[in-house]
Design a protein around this motif. Sequence first.
Motif, short mmCIF file in Angstrom:
data_model
loop_
_atom_site.label_atom_id
_atom_site.label_comp_id
_atom_site.label_asym_id
_atom_site.label_seq_id
_atom_site.Cartn_x
_atom_site.Cartn_y
_atom_site.Cartn_z
N ALA A 256 0.81 -1.21 0.00
CA ALA A 256 0.00 0.00 0.00
C ALA A 256 0.84 1.27 0.00
O ALA A 256 0.29 2.38 -0.08
CB ALA A 256 -0.94 0.00 1.21
N ASP A 257 2.16 1.15 0.07
CA ASP A 257 3.02 2.34 0.02
C ASP A 257 3.07 2.91 -1.39
O ASP A 257 2.95 2.18 -2.39
CB ASP A 257 4.45 1.99 0.47
N ASP A 258 3.25 4.22 -1.49
CA ASP A 258 3.36 4.87 -2.79
C ASP A 258 4.55 4.32 -3.56
O ASP A 258 5.64 4.12 -3.01
CB ASP A 258 3.54 6.39 -2.61
N GLY A 259 4.32 4.09 -4.85
CA GLY A 259 5.40 3.60 -5.70
C GLY A 259 5.51 2.09 -5.77
O GLY A 259 6.37 1.57 -6.50
N VAL A 260 4.65 1.35 -5.06
CA VAL A 260 4.67 -0.12 -5.09
C VAL A 260 3.49 -0.61 -5.92
O VAL A 260 2.37 -0.11 -5.79
CB VAL A 260 4.60 -0.71 -3.67
N LEU A 261 3.74 -1.59 -6.78
CA LEU A 261 2.67 -2.21 -7.57
C LEU A 261 2.04 -3.31 -6.75
O LEU A 261 2.65 -4.34 -6.48
CB LEU A 261 3.25 -2.75 -8.88
N SER A 262 0.79 -3.10 -6.33
CA SER A 262 0.09 -3.99 -5.40
C SER A 262 -0.72 -5.03 -6.17
O SER A 262 -1.51 -4.68 -7.05
CB SER A 262 -0.83 -3.14 -4.51
N VAL A 263 -0.56 -6.32 -5.83
CA VAL A 263 -1.13 -7.41 -6.62
C VAL A 263 -2.02 -8.31 -5.76
O VAL A 263 -1.63 -8.74 -4.68
CB VAL A 263 -0.03 -8.26 -7.28
N LEU A 264 -3.20 -8.61 -6.29
CA LEU A 264 -4.17 -9.49 -5.63
C LEU A 264 -4.26 -10.81 -6.38
O LEU A 264 -4.03 -10.86 -7.59
CB LEU A 264 -5.54 -8.80 -5.63
N ASP A 265 -4.59 -11.87 -5.70
CA ASP A 265 -4.69 -13.19 -6.32
C ASP A 265 -6.13 -13.51 -6.73
O ASP A 265 -7.08 -13.14 -6.05
CB ASP A 265 -4.20 -14.28 -5.37
N VAL A 266 -6.28 -14.22 -7.87
CA VAL A 266 -7.59 -14.70 -8.34
C VAL A 266 -7.46 -16.16 -8.74
O VAL A 266 -6.37 -16.68 -8.98
CB VAL A 266 -8.11 -13.87 -9.53
N ASP A 267 -8.62 -16.83 -8.83
CA ASP A 267 -8.63 -18.24 -9.21
C ASP A 267 -8.87 -18.39 -10.71
O ASP A 267 -8.86 -17.41 -11.46
CB ASP A 267 -9.66 -19.02 -8.39
N VAL A 268 -9.13 -19.62 -11.14
CA VAL A 268 -9.28 -19.92 -12.56
C VAL A 268 -10.46 -19.20 -13.18
O VAL A 268 -10.49 -18.94 -14.38
CB VAL A 268 -9.40 -21.46 -12.76
N ASP A 269 -11.45 -18.84 -12.38
CA ASP A 269 -12.62 -18.11 -12.88
C ASP A 269 -12.48 -16.61 -12.70
O ASP A 269 -13.43 -15.86 -12.96
CB ASP A 269 -13.89 -18.59 -12.15
N GLY A 270 -11.32 -16.14 -12.25
CA GLY A 270 -11.12 -14.71 -12.04
C GLY A 270 -11.72 -14.20 -10.75
O GLY A 270 -11.87 -12.98 -10.58
N ALA A 271 -12.08 -15.09 -9.83
CA ALA A 271 -12.70 -14.69 -8.55
C ALA A 271 -11.71 -14.86 -7.41
O ALA A 271 -10.71 -15.58 -7.52
CB ALA A 271 -13.94 -15.54 -8.29
N ARG A 272 -11.99 -14.20 -6.29
CA ARG A 272 -11.17 -14.36 -5.10
C ARG A 272 -11.60 -15.60 -4.33
O ARG A 272 -12.77 -15.95 -4.29
CB ARG A 272 -11.33 -13.15 -4.17
N PRO A 273 -10.67 -16.29 -3.68
CA PRO A 273 -11.03 -17.45 -2.86
C PRO A 273 -11.92 -17.04 -1.69
O PRO A 273 -11.82 -15.94 -1.16
CB PRO A 273 -9.67 -17.97 -2.37
#
Length: 442
Positions: A256-273
Amino acid sequence: MTTTHGAGQDAAREMEAAPTATAAGLVRRGTVRHVRPLAAALALTAVLSAAGAGAATAAGSSTVRLPVLPARVDAGKPCTAGSDQRAADVPWEQVSLQLDRTWQVASGTGVTVGVVDTGVAATAPALKGRVTAVGDAGTDCVGHGTFVAGLVAAAVRDGVRFAGVAQQARILAVRGSDARGAVTAERVAAGIRAAVEGGAQVVAVSAALGSDTAGLRAAVALAQKKDVLVVAAAVPDEPATATAQSPPARDYYPAADDGVLSVLDVDVDGARPAGAYTTDSAQLAAPGDGVVGIGPAKDGHYIGSGASLAAGFVAGAAALVRSVHPELTAAQTASLLRSSAYPADVPRVDPYAAVTSVLSATAAAPDRGDAAPGSPVRMPADQAAGPLRRALWPASAGLAVIVAVVWAALVIPRGRRLGWRPSARRSAAAAGPAGAGGGPEA
């Protein structure tokens, strides 16, 4: 496993279907009989293309049961051993990311990715010869850092179709935890600094901490100053206690710091677990639920889940972009990854679109103090433009042939019936006004 197709694959299928439908329509109306062979050829092309897509989809399924990757190893427990199970089929995440197409354009050559995690086993077969370690980070008791490094840069092995995103990138192994996987903000900050000072152009950070510190902010600021892109997991991998409902959304650090590329995970259907941590500050999403990766030893594979793995995929995509467009800054690389991503609630990274696109002049905001005010922005040439133009020439020629055949079938028979003279109706219409105005005056 089920596979998901990217936007590029869907568009390709629509483009394949369009010319076939046009030719078929001409044949049904009986306008041009001569286009029947052409229509048949177009239909055959579409069928073969669909068959290829089906083969890629089928390749994503596997019946091999892989061991689960641990996040840490408790004191007194043995270190993670190498897996004897191998994933022989193409994992769903590689199909979803269209990596086969991407590797025709970029491989990550010349780029070093720092992996701030539990260490990276320098002897891992799929990474052999491409791992440099800071201190004792060349060993990995847990296996998590090696798994992430494999998602970034694992090479294809004989009989195995799994590979990392940037197969020719180098890995700089840095500890962001103790040898057993216990993480602190001080260790993560020191890891980021070590990766930056060690020459990495991209840094993948697996840890997602509940609070920010001055040390983390200083490490991220150093990365920005040195033009290094930090890619971090937007949330921790899994809640301490599994629940059906996700905890309230909040920020985690350093993502969440400025300048960091923040990445979330998704499953095979593009949804969150179900029950996963959530945040409102994620900038990109990538595969991270049930993905295949390498272990710290042997040629076998593990299966793992979490945003830390999704960050590995995005770090690999960033390595591809920086290898193809070395003139882009870290900030411009992050902007390109975001602007080329597949539209979703959290845009999903699209490595192929990223390496075959360039930033627009408006998106490439100046980020160097020494740039002259008002100086023109020089962007890299689109390396995909030449092949695309060459690919469009046969299509244009084919369209010209269809138009010529249709024109000939309509005009030539009519011309023969009229003896190549204007029709009587048009002659009378042309002569009428002249005759009315050409008689003697009253």
